[in-house]
Design an enzyme around this catalytic site. Structure first.
Site, mmCIF file in Angstrom:
data_model
loop_
_atom_site.group_PDB
_atom_site.id
_atom_site.type_symbol
_atom_site.label_atom_id
_atom_site.label_comp_id
_atom_site.label_asym_id
_atom_site.label_seq_id
_atom_site.Cartn_x
_atom_site.Cartn_y
_atom_site.Cartn_z
ATOM 1 N N ASP A 202 -35.918 -22.871 26.023
ATOM 2 C CA ASP A 202 -36.406 -23.115 27.348
ATOM 3 C C ASP A 202 -37.281 -24.245 27.461
ATOM 4 O O ASP A 202 -37.844 -25.023 27.440
ATOM 5 C CB ASP A 202 -37.141 -22.114 27.860
ATOM 6 C CG ASP A 202 -37.318 -22.809 29.602
ATOM 7 O OD1 ASP A 202 -36.940 -22.902 30.142
ATOM 8 O OD2 ASP A 202 -38.465 -21.875 29.643
ATOM 9 N N ASN A 207 -42.046 -28.075 28.612
ATOM 10 C CA ASN A 207 -42.068 -27.453 27.148
ATOM 11 C C ASN A 207 -42.514 -28.755 26.151
ATOM 12 O O ASN A 207 -41.814 -28.517 24.991
ATOM 13 C CB ASN A 207 -41.878 -26.269 26.961
ATOM 14 C CG ASN A 207 -41.204 -25.547 27.892
ATOM 15 O OD1 ASN A 207 -43.071 -24.628 28.159
ATOM 16 N ND2 ASN A 207 -40.699 -23.899 27.975
ATOM 17 N N ASP A 219 -44.300 -23.422 23.775
ATOM 18 C CA ASP A 219 -44.035 -21.991 24.942
ATOM 19 C C ASP A 219 -42.214 -22.272 24.448
ATOM 20 O O ASP A 219 -41.548 -21.961 24.858
ATOM 21 C CB ASP A 219 -44.282 -22.110 26.631
ATOM 22 C CG ASP A 219 -43.489 -21.080 27.586
ATOM 23 O OD1 ASP A 219 -44.009 -20.226 26.284
ATOM 24 O OD2 ASP A 219 -43.420 -20.953 28.653
#
Length: 315
Positions: A202, A207, A219
């Protein structure tokens, strides 16, 4: 049965007690950080820097899958790749308190990267390449893959079982997702076999945090097996940005340029998954507050239109 309001008991006192159970002394300062899937707090600690306490959503990942994420993060950190890894307490990274699973990590601040900067994009490309070099050393067993079942079929079923989708739109929504699914399958078939590896999964701008020392990744909650391009395309808003990312990436490891043809498929899969994620989590009080548009029929009409546009691009 999965609790639809899993965080109802997660009070500030419970958060402080969980941190205290690790031998730390919270000073009472709590700051809730932006997270919907899990609950994340910055917790002040007496005579020390704050820690980040992440409480995992019950039922989403097994303990084994969370431990795989932790092991990957620690492996990356050992390779001197700037990533926020969980801290170890009494030999464990996955902690338990009063029915909740959680992890603590050091606080690492920073600002958003400048995706207009070729220098920063090349830097990110180099770091992602190094991450992928580590990612190829082993495979995830419990965390799944970037595939159609995970990102199309499962979220579609969540939407169809939700009251959010207007009854008058059910057939058209189903047809739109099925069209996307066929187009995605055809695109993957056309590209042919690609190498998969452990990914961040992701890797969007939220992030990545930038400091004067450079970027670091946060994350890894969506870490899965998948193609290298999955960790690149969300950082590239145009071809110039992708060229800069690949310039940096290619200086550290080879990139299969055939994977670039997967980007429209990955984008379409993410769009289907986004709506399904909201539908699946709607009973969590945080979701209607954060995504009120999902209760409006016109949003679903636009979503269906967008899905047909994604499918047409792929076709």
């Amino acid at each position: 049965m999965v609790d639809e309001t899993p965080y109802a008991r997660l009070t500030p006192d419970l958060v402080l007690d969980a941190v205290n159970a690790c031998g730390l002394w919270p000073d009472g300062r709590l700051l809730a950080l932006n997270s919907y899937e899990n609950r994340v707090w910055q917790v002040g600690v007496e005579d020390s820097v704050p820690v980040i306490a992440k409480f995992y959503r019950p039922g989403r990942w097994s303990d084994a899958a969370i431990l795989e994420e932790h092991a990957f993060a620690l492996e990356l950190a050992d390779a001197e790749i700037p990533v926020v890894a969980p801290s170890v307490y009494t030999g464990r990274t996955l902690l338990h308190y009063d029915g909740y699973r959680y992890a603590l990590s050091p606080r690492h601040g920073g600002r958003a990267p400048s995706l207009e900067s070729a220098d920063q994009l090349e830097w990110l490309g180099r770091l992602i390449a190094r991450m992928h070099t580590v990612g190829t050393r082993a495979s995830f067993v419990y965390r799944g893959r970037i595939d159609r079942e995970t990102l199309i079929e499962t979220p579609m079923q969540a939407v169809l079982q939700s009251h959010l989708l207007p009854a008058t739109s059910i057939d058209r929504y189903h047809d739109a997702v099925e069209r996307v699914d066929r187009a995605v399958a055809a695109r993957f078939d056309a590209v042919g076999p690609v190498r998969t590896m452990r990914l961040h999964g992701d890797c969007h701008p939220g992030n990545v945090l930038w400091t004067d020392a450079g970027p670091h990744f946060v994350d890894l909650d969506d870490a899965r097996m998948g193609p290298a391009v999955q960790d690149l395309w969300m950082l590239a808003h145009d071809q110039r940005a992708m060229d800069a990312l690949l310039e940096g990436y290619g200086s550290m490891r080879d990139f299969d340029h055939a994977e670039l043809a997967l980007i429209p498929a990955l984008r379409a899969m993410r769009q289907v998954h986004y709506a399904g994620w909201i539908a699946a989590r709607w009973q969590d009080p945080a979701f209607p507050a954060a995504f009120p548009f999902a209760a409006e029929p016109r949003w679903w009409e636009q979503h269906i239109t967008d899905l047909h546009e994604q499918a047409e691009e792929l076709e």
